[in-house]
Structure formats: C-alpha cells, structure tokens
Design an enzyme around this catalytic site. Structure first.
Site, PDB file in Angstrom:
ATOM      1  CD  GLN A 104       1.382  -0.486  -0.140  1.00 34.30           C
ATOM      2  OE1 GLN A 104       2.290  -0.321   0.684  1.00 34.30           O
ATOM      3  NE2 GLN A 104       1.618  -0.689  -1.415  1.00 34.30           N
ATOM      4  CG  ASN A 105      -3.011   3.531  -3.853  1.00 35.84           C
ATOM      5  OD1 ASN A 105      -1.850   3.598  -3.406  1.00 35.84           O
ATOM      6  ND2 ASN A 105      -3.280   3.054  -5.059  1.00 35.84           N
ATOM      7  CB  VAL A 106      -5.434   7.270   1.493  1.00 39.32           C
ATOM      8  CG1 VAL A 106      -4.583   6.479   2.485  1.00 39.32           C
ATOM      9  CG2 VAL A 106      -4.632   8.413   0.880  1.00 39.32           C
ATOM     10  CG  ASP A 107      -6.584   6.777  -4.836  1.00 39.33           C
ATOM     11  OD1 ASP A 107      -5.393   6.737  -5.211  1.00 39.33           O
ATOM     12  OD2 ASP A 107      -7.391   5.848  -5.047  1.00 39.33           O
ATOM     13  CG  HIS A 122      -1.205   2.287   4.061  1.00 38.34           C
ATOM     14  ND1 HIS A 122      -0.174   2.450   3.178  1.00 38.34           N
ATOM     15  CD2 HIS A 122      -0.847   1.247   4.848  1.00 38.34           C
ATOM     16  CE1 HIS A 122       0.785   1.569   3.439  1.00 38.34           C
ATOM     17  NE2 HIS A 122       0.383   0.811   4.443  1.00 38.34           N
ATOM     18  CB  CYS A 133     -15.608   9.048  20.862  1.00 35.25           C
ATOM     19  SG  CYS A 133     -16.046   9.657  19.203  1.00 35.25           S
ATOM     20  CB  CYS A 159     -17.605  12.970  21.708  1.00 35.78           C
ATOM     21  SG  CYS A 159     -15.951  13.020  20.990  1.00 35.78           S
ATOM     22  CB  THR A 197       3.497  -1.046  -4.193  1.00 32.98           C
ATOM     23  OG1 THR A 197       4.033  -0.663  -2.907  1.00 32.98           O
ATOM     24  CG2 THR A 197       3.665  -2.551  -4.379  1.00 32.98           C
ATOM     25  CB  SER A 198       8.476   1.553  -3.912  1.00 35.75           C
ATOM     26  OG  SER A 198       7.928   1.851  -2.610  1.00 35.75           O
TER      27      SER A 198
HETATM   28  N1  APR Z   1       1.993   1.900 -13.234  1.00 29.57           N
HETATM   29  C1  APR Z   1       2.534   1.060 -12.312  1.00 29.57           C
HETATM   30  N2  APR Z   1       3.450   1.434 -11.395  1.00 29.57           N
HETATM   31  C2  APR Z   1       3.853   2.724 -11.433  1.00 29.57           C
HETATM   32  C3  APR Z   1       3.355   3.665 -12.370  1.00 29.57           C
HETATM   33  C4  APR Z   1       2.387   3.202 -13.295  1.00 29.57           C
HETATM   34  N3  APR Z   1       1.862   4.018 -14.218  1.00 29.57           N
HETATM   35  N4  APR Z   1       3.965   4.871 -12.138  1.00 29.57           N
HETATM   36  C5  APR Z   1       4.791   4.673 -11.095  1.00 29.57           C
HETATM   37  N5  APR Z   1       4.742   3.400 -10.682  1.00 29.57           N
HETATM   38  C6  APR Z   1       5.453   2.769  -9.558  1.00 29.57           C
HETATM   39  C7  APR Z   1       6.814   3.332  -9.256  1.00 29.57           C
HETATM   40  O1  APR Z   1       7.797   2.733 -10.078  1.00 29.57           O
HETATM   41  C8  APR Z   1       6.974   2.933  -7.779  1.00 29.57           C
HETATM   42  O2  APR Z   1       7.560   1.641  -7.683  1.00 29.57           O
HETATM   43  O3  APR Z   1       4.698   3.025  -8.382  1.00 29.57           O
HETATM   44  C9  APR Z   1       5.551   2.865  -7.245  1.00 29.57           C
HETATM   45  C10 APR Z   1       5.216   3.928  -6.225  1.00 29.57           C
HETATM   46  O4  APR Z   1       6.028   3.708  -5.101  1.00 29.57           O
HETATM   47  P1  APR Z   1       5.848   4.659  -3.824  1.00 29.57           P
HETATM   48  O5  APR Z   1       5.883   6.076  -4.255  1.00 29.57           O
HETATM   49  O6  APR Z   1       6.809   4.193  -2.790  1.00 29.57           O
HETATM   50  O7  APR Z   1       4.353   4.391  -3.335  1.00 29.57           O
HETATM   51  P2  APR Z   1       3.829   3.131  -2.540  1.00 29.57           P
HETATM   52  O8  APR Z   1       4.618   1.907  -2.852  1.00 29.57           O
HETATM   53  O9  APR Z   1       2.369   3.066  -2.756  1.00 29.57           O
HETATM   54  O10 APR Z   1       4.104   3.569  -1.012  1.00 29.57           O
HETATM   55  C11 APR Z   1       3.571   2.733  -0.009  1.00 29.57           C
HETATM   56  O11 APR Z   1       4.266   4.342   1.663  1.00 29.57           O
HETATM   57  O12 APR Z   1       4.466   6.509   2.360  1.00 29.57           O
HETATM   58  C12 APR Z   1       3.705   5.377   2.469  1.00 29.57           C
HETATM   59  O13 APR Z   1       1.460   5.333   3.085  1.00 29.57           O
HETATM   60  C13 APR Z   1       2.297   5.607   2.009  1.00 29.57           C
HETATM   61  O14 APR Z   1       0.809   3.986   1.005  1.00 29.57           O
HETATM   62  C14 APR Z   1       2.089   4.580   0.903  1.00 29.57           C
HETATM   63  C15 APR Z   1       3.184   3.566   1.176  1.00 29.57           C
END
Ligand code: APR
Length: 256
Positions: A104-107, A122, A133, A159, A197-198
């Site tokens: 989901q990361n854009v980096d 994403h 275009c 364009c 990811t959350s």
């Molecule tokens: N290692 C593993 N997980 C970690 C670490 C770490 N060192 N540090 C933090 N986390 C976890 C947090 O506990 C949290 O559950 O990373 C998660 C980040 O959650 P979010 O901030 O919600 O990010 P993400 O899940 O990637 O969001 C998804 O939401 O806003 C949109 O487009 C955006 O791609 C993003 C999407």
C-alpha cells in the site's frame, strides 16, 4: 489465532514449508526507515487532513498546497533507506515458487531493497498522472522547484495538461488489473504475511479472506493489533525490521 507467545518452531516451519507466498505491506514496513505511518499518534493524518491532501476535491481546491505536501514527502523518501525488513522481503522472493509482494506504500523502499515481484496498489510518490491524457510519468529526475506555485505546477510532457500525483486518493478506485493480480495471488497462497498495516483501508480488499479460504497460514508482523489480526494464525508483535531478518535467518537454517 495464537498471539505472539507461540512456538517459534511452528512459525519457522510455516515459512520453510510454504510454496506460494503473498506478502501485504503497509506504512509500518517503512517506519524503521524513518517514514511516518498514517494513523499512529505521530502519523501523517494527524498532521495533514486527509480530506484536504488525499482527495480529488482537496486537490482541485488547492493544487499548490497538495503538490507541495507530496514534494516534501518525495524529499523524505529520497533521504530514507530500505530497512532490514525491506531487504529480507526482497531476499525471500527467490526462495518460493510463487511470490508476490503487494504494498500500500507509495515510497520506493521495497524496490530499492531489491523487490521485483511486487505491485503497488496505492500508486507511487515518484509518479504524476495527466488529468487530460491520463499519461503517467516518473518524476524522480524532474528538477522540480523547492516549492511549487500555480505557475510552476507540473505539466504533462505529452499534451501540456495539468498533472496530479499518481496516488490513489480516498474515494478513488484501485487499478483493476493490479487488484485482480493481487487477489489471484492471495487466493492461491499457502502463506500470507501481513506487515505493518492497520487494515483500516485494506480490509475491504479481502486479501486475508481469500488467503483463509485457500487454507493459507497467516502471519502478521506488527507491534500492535489491527483489523487484520483476527485472521492471523501467528501474530509477531515486533517491529518488522527486527522480526523479519530474525525469522528469515532461522528459516534458512531450517532442517527439513
Ligand atoms: N513494524 C511493523 N508494523 C509497524 C511498525 C514497525 N516497525 N511501526 C508501526 N507499525 C504498524 C502500526 O502498528 C500500524 O498498525 O503499522 C501500521 C500503520 O498503519 P496505518 O498508519 O494505518 O498505515 P497503513 O495501514 O499502511 O494505511 C493504509 O491508508 O491512508 C491510507 O493510502 C494510505 O496506504 C495507506 C492506507
């Protein structure tokens, strides 16, 4: 689901015996590289209102503000380095007969760590897309100004049209082709690894359900519980940059 107090050997065995692996990463995978997550206490959405900075309405209302936020994010990403978690995931690719990393990361830290079997669902902080275009262009080598003003906003090299960051914003659809590819791999995998990811956004993609339906083992690597933890057979409540290399080191010395 067993929590983080589980038999390490069972976890190592799951990694070692898997054939088809589906990895799903979020902002937490890049946290140890110094990039902020979105929803944690120090996250991006605590500093920037997502409705202003991550919607088409917000962009149309103030394209200069939005482009300058993405410009600052590009500079942050350029200064960051892949961490041991990114590097481990890149090393895993060749170990399995079928492997796909969906981020989901854009980096670009997965790419810079060497990951090739991957898709970005994403979008990409280093790309822009023409509103006329729909052309998509890599802007890594563009000599953008330190700070955009209306007159210097990026224009389409094809364009001449206005361009926006090539990021999927709230309320927008993912690329159907990318989503189909990711869903296919999630539905054939025997091991799904969820990293950082959350699950707040991705829960709707159903990857964990597809993996579960296929009888896959699910491992989550995240210091805190999230919306996908309920699917996990193993929850490794540690930072990814520490847990992944530790686990992988034991997998590589696993005696079949
Ligand atoms: N290692 C593993 N997980 C970690 C670490 C770490 N060192 N540090 C933090 N986390 C976890 C947090 O506990 C949290 O559950 O990373 C998660 C980040 O959650 P979010 O901030 O919600 O990010 P993400 O899940 O990637 O969001 C998804 O939401 O806003 C949109 O487009 C955006 O791609 C993003 C999407």
């Amino acid at each position: 689901m067993s929590n983080s107090i589980f038999l390490q050997k069972d976890l190592i065995e799951v990694f070692a015996k898997a054939k088809n692996v589906f990895v799903f990463t979020g902002a937490g995978a890049s946290k140890e590289s110094g990039l902020p997550t979105f929803r944690e206490i120090d996250g991006e959405w605590k500093r920037f209102d997502p409705m202003t900075f991550a919607t088409m309405e917000g962009f149309v209302h103030d394209p200069v503000l939005v482009w300058n936020m993405y410009r600052s994010r590009q500079k942050q990403i350029a200064q960051a380095q892949p961490n041991p978690g990114h590097i481990t995931l890149a090393c895993m690719e060749s170990f399995y007969s079928d492997f796909l990393l969906v981020t989901q990361n854009v980096d670009d830290l997965h790419e810079r760590a060497g990951s090739e079997k991957m898709v970005k669902i994403h979008g990409d902080a280093w790309q822009m897309r023409c509103l006329e275009c729909s052309g998509i262009f890599d802007v890594r080598d563009q000599d953008f100004p330190e700070e955009f003003v209306m007159e210097t906003l990026p224009k389409c090299p094809n364009c001449g049209g206005f361009c926006r960051p090539n990021i999927v914003w709230f309320g927008e659809y993912l690329c159907a082709e990318t989503l189909c590819l990711a869903t296919h791999h999630a539905s054939i995998c025997d091991l799904m690894i969820i990293v950082g990811t959350s699950g707040e956004v991705s829960n709707g993609y159903g990857f964990a359900e597809f993996a579960c339906d296929n009888g896959a083992k699910i491992v989550e690597i995240n210091p805190t519980e999230g919306l996908l933890t309920e699917y996990a057979d193993f929850w490794v409540a540690e930072p990814a940059g520490e847990a992944l290399p530790r686990i992988w080191g034991e997998v590589l010395s696993y005696e079949f």
